[in-house]
Design an enzyme around this catalytic site. Structure first.
Site, short mmCIF file in Angstrom:
data_model
loop_
_atom_site.label_atom_id
_atom_site.label_comp_id
_atom_site.label_asym_id
_atom_site.label_seq_id
_atom_site.Cartn_x
_atom_site.Cartn_y
_atom_site.Cartn_z
N ASP B 44 0.82 -1.20 0.00
CA ASP B 44 0.00 0.00 0.00
C ASP B 44 0.86 1.26 0.00
O ASP B 44 0.47 2.29 -0.55
CB ASP B 44 -0.93 0.00 1.23
CG ASP B 44 -2.16 0.87 0.99
OD1 ASP B 44 -2.71 0.82 -0.14
OD2 ASP B 44 -2.56 1.60 1.91
N CYS B 135 -11.09 2.70 -4.91
CA CYS B 135 -10.13 2.95 -3.83
C CYS B 135 -10.59 4.12 -2.96
O CYS B 135 -10.85 3.96 -1.77
CB CYS B 135 -8.76 3.23 -4.45
SG CYS B 135 -7.56 3.80 -3.24
N TYR B 139 -12.87 2.62 0.15
CA TYR B 139 -12.26 2.49 1.48
C TYR B 139 -13.14 3.11 2.56
O TYR B 139 -13.18 2.60 3.70
CB TYR B 139 -10.86 3.12 1.49
CG TYR B 139 -9.74 2.14 1.20
CD1 TYR B 139 -9.85 1.20 0.17
CD2 TYR B 139 -8.55 2.14 1.95
CE1 TYR B 139 -8.82 0.30 -0.10
CE2 TYR B 139 -7.52 1.24 1.68
CZ TYR B 139 -7.66 0.32 0.66
OH TYR B 139 -6.65 -0.58 0.40
N TYR B 166 -10.22 5.03 8.27
CA TYR B 166 -11.14 5.09 7.14
C TYR B 166 -12.60 5.28 7.57
O TYR B 166 -13.43 5.75 6.80
CB TYR B 166 -10.95 3.88 6.22
CG TYR B 166 -9.59 3.92 5.56
CD1 TYR B 166 -9.31 4.92 4.62
CD2 TYR B 166 -8.58 3.04 5.91
CE1 TYR B 166 -8.05 5.01 4.04
CE2 TYR B 166 -7.32 3.12 5.33
CZ TYR B 166 -7.06 4.11 4.40
OH TYR B 166 -5.82 4.20 3.83
N GLU B 209 -8.80 -4.26 -7.30
CA GLU B 209 -8.72 -4.00 -5.85
C GLU B 209 -8.88 -5.32 -5.08
O GLU B 209 -8.19 -5.54 -4.09
CB GLU B 209 -9.82 -3.02 -5.42
CG GLU B 209 -9.49 -1.56 -5.65
CD GLU B 209 -8.58 -0.98 -4.56
OE1 GLU B 209 -7.84 -1.74 -3.89
OE2 GLU B 209 -8.63 0.24 -4.38
#
Lengths: 223, 223, 223, 223
Positions: B44, B135, B139, B166, B209
């Site tokens: 990441d 993304c 998230y 998040y 993803e």
């Protein structure tokens, strides 16, 4: 030692993981499952489309009319010749044009193709062609080696068409010319302090090619 | 139903394969192996670098000064804030900056990041932001859902930092604003005849993803 | 002789046509018509917007996080600092933000800005920075020379703000650092066989800068 | 009213400044100085090279194999056919291939070509083709109008070759097909809220085309 040999020598593990991949070995032995080869053929068709985009990018990035014409010849060869050959090869393996059109790019296909396109968009023509080299020049090396190992048995080998195409004179010449072109680009824009970056690019591209083979061996889940 | 909801509705399987991935489920249950989480953290970090490039591309592609300033704020947030947060989170999981610098991008990381960058380079800002949406907006959805499922237990949950970030107000607002921006871009350059292409792009990004999570669960071989 | 000096030495006429242009000479003498300066200010505002895009392109093309952060600092300086300074300078010359927003790019503005952006998109970071050098580094040379010629009279000179900004320490340091960066890029990706192409690029950029000055002197027709 | 007609209607002054430019009028009257036409021919040769790059960009940006093949046909037509025709036309006006190779792009040539390439790189295929339209479709309009005005006298007209080429059936069909393609792209990615941006792009491209004519009329200084 030309640039291509230097790049290979700088990334021996990545290069071996690609050219000596199980997929290649089993293709040579004739023990590669047909299903794996079909998976490969479908993804390679999708690969070719992105590959054509890479040559279009090379035309756009050409610094001279001669550069542009050379890249345009490559683009035209892919769109007008290679894709037709590929569709015919697929047909002999039971894959129709509709099968090809309906297919979705696997992660391994996305990874290598977009990596090349991004290296070319963000870098210069040398970056683009270094990223393409494992494919363009590597296939000639793989094809020739398999043809030599198989010898006269090639005529009845289950994968004779694929091996014959890449071991054949036309493709070998194309690879020789790509290799010379890579040398020309390096003579212009490669210094020793840049070499490590190019070697990393080449190593990554080789690993992505290895994963492209692997993708065809992995069991398919529904997507 | 805003554009983001329409895109999800058009790609329900790809979306579910991502937001309900085993990695996510096991992170929520606290049963995700620490090693998998570390692998994820390292990749990441490499992802964030490419993500910053995507925002730089958005600045370059801006049609107005306002567009450019908005994208530049996003770029600056990544380079000046998020990367620092990420490095600190990694440190708490035993990963030093040197570990991060020395890491190599895995195929799954290359695939999603370069897919986004290529979609943006070849298309327009709408293509770029549709490819980023799983993304950026996804998230927030995952974080909030996990936080709700875990409830008061979050304070002692092994993955409380990631989930808390998040699920937190700051990130939720960022995602809301990204969603509104996507709507603005669609109002400008999306017609119904274009929608299927965008839905395909969104589905592919969602699958990539999902494969990014999967990469962290797969056993590592030597590269 | 660093790379910048070599580029100038390889294109003496183009360089002189730019740094010794009538616009520059008359600005130094204080005889430049105010209307020409206003035309210049408006076009230079539009120029700055494209200039910011060029730095965004440099972030996108960065090969390392350090590269990206450096280019992002330049981008941020343009959007967050220089544009504000420019708007204030314009205000003192009677040009409102609305005047700036309503203006249309002249052909000379389009030519230099898009030439730089295209050189950067088609080439590498060295191409981009060679094309930017006449502007970034050249303005420091022009500003310092005018300040020296004018001497103590600068305090009451009609163009003291413009000259003072580019002759000032902050801008001189920025130009020195840009010059060092150009040297670093050349050490990496410039060979002697590439130099002539870079010299041509630099010469063309210098001529386009000269035409940018000329545009401000030419009588305006209605567009 | 198709998209092309709407774009013209939204930018009547810019369009008129281009299609009714003095260069065009005097070419029609046969009073255009030969030297101006030669200047135009040389710059138009350099223009064609960049034009080819624009079509390569369109191949790279293609969303489908059909898109890519169509753009590749355009690219091939420029490199393999039009450039040869242009070189022959130049030869009849006393300009050798060496003259063409040795020429430097004038500011007006740089402005329009790089504007188109940048519009295409930063935007989508619709932006690219709107920026190309004044050239691709506009030349057909100019050629036909001049041919009609001149009537049977065309056979002995000093500029019969240029006018005949663009008034001829082959080019008229090409323009009709480009116009249809523009409509297809607009049906996909143009909304009413986007139209003003496209109209501004078209107007700017038309003004740059007008300046391209003007460049040929302006007295040449040494460069």
């Amino acid at each position: 030692m030309d640039v291509f040999d230097r790049l290979k020598a700088a990334a021996p593990d990545a290069w071996a993981s690609y050219v000596e991949h199980d997929f290649v070995r089993r293709m040579g032995e004739g023990s590669l499952p047909e299903e794996a080869f079909r998976t490969y053929l479908v993804q390679d068709y999708l690969f070719l489309i992105q590959f054509a985009r890479a040559y279009a990018l090379a035309v756009y990035k050409g610094r001279s009319l001669a550069d542009m014409r050379a890249a345009q010849a490559g683009l035209s060869a892919i769109l007008d010749v290679e894709m037709g050959l590929h569709v015919r090869l697929c047909a002999r393996w039971g894959l129709s044009p509709d099968d090809l059109e309906a297919a979705t790019e696997e992660t391994g296909t996305v990874a290598y193709t977009r990596f090349v396109l991004d290296a070319g968009a963000a870098g210069d023509l040398l970056d683009l062609h270094v990223a393409l080299a494992p494919c363009v020049i590597g296939y000639a090396e793989i094809g020739r080696r398999l043809a030599e190992e198989i010898g006269p048995g090639l005529a009845t080998h289950p994968y004779r068409e694929w091996i014959g195409e890449y071991a054949g004179e036309a493709y070998q010449e194309l690879a020789t010319s790509a290799r010379r072109h890579l040398g020309d680009l390096a003579a212009r824009a490669m210094t020793e302090s840049r070499f490590p970056d190019l070697a990393r690019l080449f190593a990554q591209a080789s690993r992505l090619e290895a994963d492209f083979w692997q993708m065809a061996l992995d069991p398919r889940g529904p997507r």
